[in-house]
Write an enzyme that holds these catalytic residues in place. Structure first.
Site, PDB file in Angstrom:
ATOM      1  N   ARG A   1      17.353   1.482  -0.782  1.00 52.80           N
ATOM      2  CA  ARG A   1      16.411   1.560   0.332  1.00 52.80           C
ATOM      3  C   ARG A   1      15.860   0.160   0.622  1.00 52.80           C
ATOM      4  NH1 ARG A   1      15.071   4.751   4.625  1.00 52.80           N
ATOM      5  NH2 ARG A   1      12.876   5.301   4.721  1.00 52.80           N
TER       6      ARG A   1
ATOM      7  N   THR B   1      20.940   8.077  11.447  1.00 54.19           N
ATOM      8  CA  THR B   1      21.315   7.794  10.064  1.00 54.19           C
ATOM      9  C   THR B   1      22.745   8.266   9.975  1.00 54.19           C
ATOM     10  OG1 THR B   1      19.041   8.066   9.283  1.00 54.19           O
ATOM     11  CG2 THR B   1      20.735   8.537   7.677  1.00 54.19           C
TER      12      THR B   1
ATOM     13  N   THR C   1      21.375   4.108   6.423  1.00 51.60           N
ATOM     14  CA  THR C   1      20.780   4.107   7.754  1.00 51.60           C
ATOM     15  C   THR C   1      20.279   2.741   8.186  1.00 51.60           C
ATOM     16  OG1 THR C   1      19.109   5.261   9.095  1.00 51.60           O
ATOM     17  CG2 THR C   1      18.433   4.637   6.900  1.00 51.60           C
TER      18      THR C   1
ATOM     19  N   ASN D   1      17.780   3.268  10.404  1.00 51.96           N
ATOM     20  CA  ASN D   1      16.665   4.034  10.928  1.00 51.96           C
ATOM     21  C   ASN D   1      17.004   4.503  12.344  1.00 51.96           C
ATOM     22  OD1 ASN D   1      14.346   5.459  10.908  1.00 51.96           O
ATOM     23  ND2 ASN D   1      12.990   3.754  11.334  1.00 51.96           N
TER      24      ASN D   1
ATOM     25  N   ASP E   1       9.365   3.678   9.038  1.00 52.77           N
ATOM     26  CA  ASP E   1       9.258   4.853   8.166  1.00 52.77           C
ATOM     27  C   ASP E   1       7.995   4.824   7.307  1.00 52.77           C
ATOM     28  OD1 ASP E   1      11.315   6.415   8.971  1.00 52.77           O
ATOM     29  OD2 ASP E   1      12.684   5.901   7.346  1.00 52.77           O
TER      30      ASP E   1
ATOM     31  N   SER F   1      11.509   8.110   2.575  1.00 57.25           N
ATOM     32  CA  SER F   1      12.679   8.568   3.332  1.00 57.25           C
ATOM     33  C   SER F   1      12.841  10.077   3.194  1.00 57.25           C
ATOM     34  CB  SER F   1      13.925   7.868   2.779  1.00 57.25           C
ATOM     35  OG  SER F   1      15.084   8.437   3.319  1.00 57.25           O
ATOM     36  N   SER F   2      13.629  10.647   4.084  1.00 55.81           N
ATOM     37  CA  SER F   2      14.004  12.064   3.950  1.00 55.81           C
ATOM     38  C   SER F   2      15.483  12.219   3.601  1.00 55.81           C
ATOM     39  CB  SER F   2      13.753  12.797   5.265  1.00 55.81           C
ATOM     40  OG  SER F   2      12.397  12.794   5.577  1.00 55.81           O
TER      41      SER F   2
ATOM     42  N   GLY G   1      19.320  12.688  10.481  1.00 50.00           N
ATOM     43  CA  GLY G   1      18.394  13.562  11.208  1.00 50.00           C
ATOM     44  C   GLY G   1      16.931  13.334  10.885  1.00 50.00           C
ATOM     45  N   GLY G   2      16.571  12.153  10.321  1.00 45.51           N
ATOM     46  CA  GLY G   2      15.160  11.858  10.062  1.00 45.51           C
ATOM     47  C   GLY G   2      14.508  12.961   9.259  1.00 45.51           C
TER      48      GLY G   2
HETATM   49  N1  GLY Z   1      15.061   6.556   8.385  1.00 44.25           N
HETATM   50  C1  GLY Z   1      15.109   7.927   8.106  1.00 44.25           C
HETATM   51  C2  GLY Z   1      14.864   8.272   6.675  1.00 44.25           C
HETATM   52  O1  GLY Z   1      15.032   7.421   5.826  1.00 44.25           O
HETATM   53  O2  GLY Z   1      14.492   9.379   6.359  1.00 44.25           O
END
Ligand code: GLY
Length: 564
Positions: free
Chosen positions: A102, A376, A394, A396, A418, A447-448, A468-469
């Site tokens: 990340r 992503t 990603t 983002n 984020d 993050s998700s 998909g965020g």
């Molecule tokens: N940028 C989307 C995530 O990391 O969840």
């Protein structure tokens, strides 16, 4: 793991490249059944790069690293070397591992950096240009994975990406469309305009060359991590980020480290779930959802459609409220992981669910939150040695900050968005900020992303993930629930329309045909609100069942499944 090879025959790899490029399907392959190995990614050429690496005897990690570099060239909306992500793997020897690559906040970042003098959040700054950029982690993460768990050399796995950048590749319809749609953003930056803006619109079949990116990839091939985080490339990244509003220093790049973390483990029915720990919320949230759904199913194995969706939505609200309150970078905050993923806590939480919708504002009093975008990409790889790899990475937003670092071809992320830009105060999307996810130097933003592997008897059964965020978690959960709980086949599990609830805003977002008019009315009668109709996820999954390997690339996207 196989021994590292010193083989670096670029001529051979070049021939391989033209073989790959010459076999593009007119339509990507959505479902593929094979017996030995499989790659499913969001772009056909990148999938083929992975398959070729596997056919040459590489393992799933080699292929995953090669696909990661290839997507940076052939799927620039989300494939990247200027962003970050997460890798989860189950190795043939039984170990489960995860690598966190990340992005981090640069050292000069500070909590209120996206607020104006009146204290208002200026979102454009966290989305576009240099100030939006987090310190990229992809190159460090892919190389760490390769060095520790791969069997091939960096030369071998990165060469296909270099060839694709140097010799170009024909644009797919979707790439051309994405480039054209983002033209007005690219025009804001001279370096990005040079690549992504031309007199006429891009169209399918145009050959797309990225000579600067090829040079940068060559540099990485020769110098490894130093080829990106130090020297000429690093200097160019810092210079361009700062010329466009950023606050980077060279030491932000030299200090960057990808980190191996203990995976999140859960059990669901007879299966084991392994997924990504914080700074992704994905693994913890996924296990919480599955724990509660298992209990609900145990109490009532014959849930009708109304009860199923009502329970699922109520579970999602509870889980996203926890996410907002407790999750962030584990190197900066204490996270009660064990409690959150325990079956005991799932029991306590699921007992709060009644047959009426609980308004979100009653679910959590200490509201905390986050903001996320949806672009992503995910890919899944299985080899014939029992290694399974699940990667979500990603920039983002689509094309990240839209800023290409001059002379490097590197599209930079806007991952800083984020973070919670303004903790405690609702942002324009009705979301409120969280202390746990506030901006601090070197911190990783929450993050998700949920790269996940489901194991059956300690062997890979399902490799799954999606972009998909904030919807990533609910999408992965629904694919797993469709397959394991509702016993759908894997195509249906991936293709079936989905729903989404993230606690705030208090509404169920739906896809066309996900719930009938009748079901929708019944949910409304129970107190639910129906929100936006939108696309939920682009899943890339592999199922291993009854001696068959089935790759499925979501029909919602232009991805491609291929195996042998
Ligand atoms: N940028 C989307 C995530 O990391 O969840």
């Amino acid at each position: 793991m196989r021994q590292k090879s010193s083989y670096s025959n670029k001529i051979f790899l070049l021939v391989l490249f033209f073989l790959i490029a010459g076999t593009i399907h007119s339509q990507p392959q959505k479902v593929c059944v094979a017996s030995k190995a499989m790659v499913v990614s969001a772009e056909e050429l990148a999938t083929k790069v992975g398959v070729q690496i596997l056919k040459k005897g590489g393992n799933a990690i080699d292929a995953a690293v090669a696909v990661g570099f290839a997507l940076a060239v052939t799927y620039p909306t989300a494939g990247n070397i200027g962003g970050g992500g997460f890798l989860v793997a189950h190795l043939g020897d039984g170990r489960n591992i995860s690598i966190d690559f990340r992005e981090t906040a640069p050292k000069k970042s500070f909590r209120n950096m996206y607020l104006d003098s009146s204290g208002n959040f200026v979102q454009e700054k966290s989305l576009l240009g240099g100030l939006a950029v987090g310190v990229p982690g992809t190159v460090a993460g892919l190389i760490l994975a390769l060095e520790k768990y791969g069997s091939m050399s960096l030369t071998q796995v990165i060469q296909p990406a270099i060839n694709l950048a140097e010799y170009g590749f024909p644009l797919s319809v979707s790439n051309a469309k994405m480039f054209n749609e983002n033209r007005k953003y690219f025009q804001k930056f001279e370096s990005s305009s040079k690549l992504f803006v031309k007199e006429n619109e891009f169209k399918e079949g145009d050959i797309f060359y990225q000579k600067d990116l090829a040079k940068t990839l060559n540099n990485i091939q020769e110098l490894g991590i130093k080829g990106f985080y130090e020297g000429e490339v690093a200097q160019k990244l810092v210079k361009c980020i700062n010329q466009n509003g950023g606050i980077f220093q060279l030491e932000d790049l030299t200090a960057y480290k990808a980190i191996e973390r203990d995976i999140i483990k859960g059990n669901f029915l007879d299966y084991e779930i392994i997924s990504m720990p914080p700074p992704s919320s994905g693994g913890i949230a996924l296990v919480q959802i599955l724990n509660m759904m298992e209990l609900i199913h145990e109490k009532n194995p014959n849930l009708d459609e109304l009860e199923y969706y009502h329970s699922l939505i109520e579970v999602l609200k509870l889980v996203y409220a926890e996410r907002a309150a407790h999750l962030g970078d584990p190197d900066f905050i204490d996270i009660p992981t064990e409690k959150l993923i325990s079956k005991m806590y799932a029991k306590y939480q699921s007992n709060r669910i009644t047959n009426q919708a609980t308004p979100s504002k009653e679910i959590q009093s200490k509201l905390k939150d986050f903001f996320e975008s949806e672009e992503t990409t995910h890919y899944s790889v299985l080899d014939e040695f029992g290694n399974a790899v699940s990667v979500t990475y990603t920039l983002n937003s689509g094309f990240g900050s839209k800023l290409i670092a001059e002379g490097t071809g590197v599209l930079l992320n806007n991952e800083m968005d984020d973070f919670s830009a303004k903790p405690g105060v609702p942002n324009q999307f009705g979301l409120v900020g969280s202390e746990a996810n506030s901006i601090e130097p070197h911190k990783r933003m929450l993050s998700s992303m949920t790269p996940t592997i489901v194991l059956k008897e300690n062997k890979p059964y399902l490799i799954v993930g999606t972009p998909g965020g904030s919807t990533i978690i609910t999408v992965v959960a629904q694919v797993i629930l469709n397959k394991l709980l509702l016993k759908e086949d894997i195509e249906t599990s991936v293709f079936k329309p989905r729903v989404h609830h993230q606690w705030l805003p208090d509404q169920i977002d739906i896809e066309t045909d996900s719930i009938s008019e009748e079901l929708s009315s019944k949910l409304v009668e129970r107190g639910h609100k129906i929100g936006r109709k939108r696309l939920l996820g682009l899943v890339e999954a592999i199922l291993i069942e009854d001696g068959k390997i089935i790759g499925v690339s979501d029909k919602r996207g232009s991805g491609h499944a291929e195996g042998y």
